[in-house]
Scaffold this active site. Structure first.
Site, PDB file in Angstrom:
ATOM      1  N   GLY A  46      81.385  82.795 -38.585  1.00 40.13           N
ATOM      2  CA  GLY A  46      81.488  81.505 -37.918  1.00 40.13           C
ATOM      3  C   GLY A  46      80.101  80.946 -37.702  1.00 40.13           C
ATOM      4  O   GLY A  46      79.139  81.706 -37.529  1.00 40.13           O
ATOM      5  N   GLN A  51      73.678  75.802 -34.016  1.00 40.64           N
ATOM      6  CA  GLN A  51      72.944  77.013 -34.435  1.00 40.64           C
ATOM      7  C   GLN A  51      71.973  76.742 -35.583  1.00 40.64           C
ATOM      8  O   GLN A  51      71.125  77.582 -35.875  1.00 40.64           O
ATOM      9  CB  GLN A  51      73.921  78.107 -34.886  1.00 40.64           C
ATOM     10  CG  GLN A  51      74.722  78.730 -33.763  1.00 40.64           C
ATOM     11  CD  GLN A  51      75.593  79.835 -34.312  1.00 40.64           C
ATOM     12  OE1 GLN A  51      76.703  79.588 -34.738  1.00 40.64           O
ATOM     13  NE2 GLN A  51      75.078  81.054 -34.320  1.00 40.64           N
ATOM     14  N   CYS A 101      76.288  87.765 -33.225  1.00 39.48           N
ATOM     15  CA  CYS A 101      76.018  86.333 -33.390  1.00 39.48           C
ATOM     16  C   CYS A 101      74.782  86.159 -34.271  1.00 39.48           C
ATOM     17  O   CYS A 101      73.776  86.842 -34.066  1.00 39.48           O
ATOM     18  CB  CYS A 101      75.772  85.711 -32.017  1.00 39.48           C
ATOM     19  SG  CYS A 101      75.437  83.951 -32.071  1.00 39.48           S
ATOM     20  N   LEU A 102      74.851  85.231 -35.227  1.00 37.03           N
ATOM     21  CA  LEU A 102      73.696  84.984 -36.095  1.00 37.03           C
ATOM     22  C   LEU A 102      72.481  84.507 -35.289  1.00 37.03           C
ATOM     23  O   LEU A 102      71.348  84.692 -35.710  1.00 37.03           O
ATOM     24  CB  LEU A 102      74.045  83.938 -37.162  1.00 37.03           C
ATOM     25  CG  LEU A 102      75.084  84.372 -38.210  1.00 37.03           C
ATOM     26  CD1 LEU A 102      75.489  83.181 -39.076  1.00 37.03           C
ATOM     27  CD2 LEU A 102      74.563  85.509 -39.069  1.00 37.03           C
ATOM     28  N   HIS A 143      84.426  81.839 -29.796  1.00 36.35           N
ATOM     29  CA  HIS A 143      82.975  82.078 -29.872  1.00 36.35           C
ATOM     30  C   HIS A 143      82.261  80.797 -30.333  1.00 36.35           C
ATOM     31  O   HIS A 143      81.241  80.393 -29.758  1.00 36.35           O
ATOM     32  CB  HIS A 143      82.736  83.247 -30.836  1.00 36.35           C
ATOM     33  CG  HIS A 143      81.305  83.623 -31.064  1.00 36.35           C
ATOM     34  ND1 HIS A 143      80.792  84.859 -30.737  1.00 36.35           N
ATOM     35  CD2 HIS A 143      80.271  82.928 -31.625  1.00 36.35           C
ATOM     36  CE1 HIS A 143      79.504  84.906 -31.075  1.00 36.35           C
ATOM     37  NE2 HIS A 143      79.158  83.740 -31.619  1.00 36.35           N
ATOM     38  N   GLU A 144      82.816  80.133 -31.365  1.00 41.03           N
ATOM     39  CA  GLU A 144      82.157  78.930 -31.902  1.00 41.03           C
ATOM     40  C   GLU A 144      82.271  77.747 -30.936  1.00 41.03           C
ATOM     41  O   GLU A 144      81.327  76.977 -30.776  1.00 41.03           O
ATOM     42  CB  GLU A 144      82.741  78.555 -33.273  1.00 41.03           C
ATOM     43  CG  GLU A 144      82.572  79.621 -34.352  1.00 41.03           C
ATOM     44  CD  GLU A 144      81.183  80.224 -34.428  1.00 41.03           C
ATOM     45  OE1 GLU A 144      80.195  79.476 -34.265  1.00 41.03           O
ATOM     46  OE2 GLU A 144      81.084  81.448 -34.613  1.00 41.03           O
ATOM     47  N   HIS A 147      79.742  78.077 -28.389  1.00 39.14           N
ATOM     48  CA  HIS A 147      78.421  77.625 -28.871  1.00 39.14           C
ATOM     49  C   HIS A 147      78.249  76.127 -28.650  1.00 39.14           C
ATOM     50  O   HIS A 147      77.183  75.669 -28.229  1.00 39.14           O
ATOM     51  CB  HIS A 147      78.288  77.870 -30.383  1.00 39.14           C
ATOM     52  CG  HIS A 147      77.675  79.192 -30.747  1.00 39.14           C
ATOM     53  ND1 HIS A 147      76.439  79.584 -30.313  1.00 39.14           N
ATOM     54  CD2 HIS A 147      78.140  80.197 -31.531  1.00 39.14           C
ATOM     55  CE1 HIS A 147      76.164  80.790 -30.814  1.00 39.14           C
ATOM     56  NE2 HIS A 147      77.180  81.181 -31.550  1.00 39.14           N
TER      57      HIS A 147
HETATM   58 ZN    ZN Z   1      77.431  82.960 -32.462  1.00 38.01          ZN
END
Ligand code: ZN
Length: 179
Positions: A46, A51, A101-102, A143-144, A147
């Site tokens: 995701g 991000q 998470c990236l 999660h997204e 963000h």
């Molecule tokens: Zn993330």
């Protein structure tokens, strides 16, 4: 198409609420295709636009049935593009599972979330969509969407479970202050 740089903690853009998309024009379509390309390149499941430094409410999700960065198998989720997403229903039942998470590289922790959600938003054509999701898909959506509100999984994780994996596979407990 282009790969976009992933912004990592503690970059302030990760903590700002992203703005709603008013109109799906050429620029938004270009952003979406770059997000998809970047997600696939990074082998994430995701990615939210903030991000990659774009403060707009767009997220892309996709999972192929292959190994994720922490080496565990992940289930398949078809490519999902969601614009201006809103969770309209949560299940009272919850599930606890490991997240990463990236934007918080190489850190993992257990997060408790509702196991099912209904999400409304727009697709890349500007059509209203409603997604009913459970399991991993419900988790990634939450999660997204977090963000896009400036919330990171480490805000919700069980802090005793936060850890990193060293290149030789060792699990090291970490605390939030070291992030
Ligand atoms: Zn993330």
């Amino acid at each position: 198409m282009a790969l976009l740089p992933i912004y990592t903690v503690p970059h302030p853009i990760l903590r700002k609420k992203a703005q709603r998309v008013d109109k799906i024009n050429k620029n938004i379509k270009r952003i979406i295709s770059n997000l998809v390309e970047t997600l696939r390149h990074e082998k994430g499941i995701g990615l939210a636009a903030n991000q990659v430094g774009i403060p707009l409410q767009i997220a892309v999700i996709e999972s192929k049935a292959e190994k994720s960065k922490n080496g565990e198998g992940v289930l398949s989720i078809p490519l999902t593009i969601i614009i201006n997403p809103e969770i309209t229903k949560f299940s009272s039942q919850t599930e606890t599972a490991e997240e990463g998470c990236l934007s918080i590289p190489n850190i993992w922790g257990m997060v408790k979330r509702p196991s099912k959600v209904i999400v409304k938003g727009l697709n890349e054509k500007g059509e209203e969509i409603e997604i009913k999701a459970s399991g991993l898909f419900a988790r990634v959506l939450q999660h997204e969407i977090d963000h896009l509100s400036g919330i990171l999984f480490t805000d919700k994780a069980d802090l005793d479970t936060l850890h990193k994996i060293t290149p030789d596979g060792q699990r090291i407990k970490i605390n939030l202050l070291s992030l």
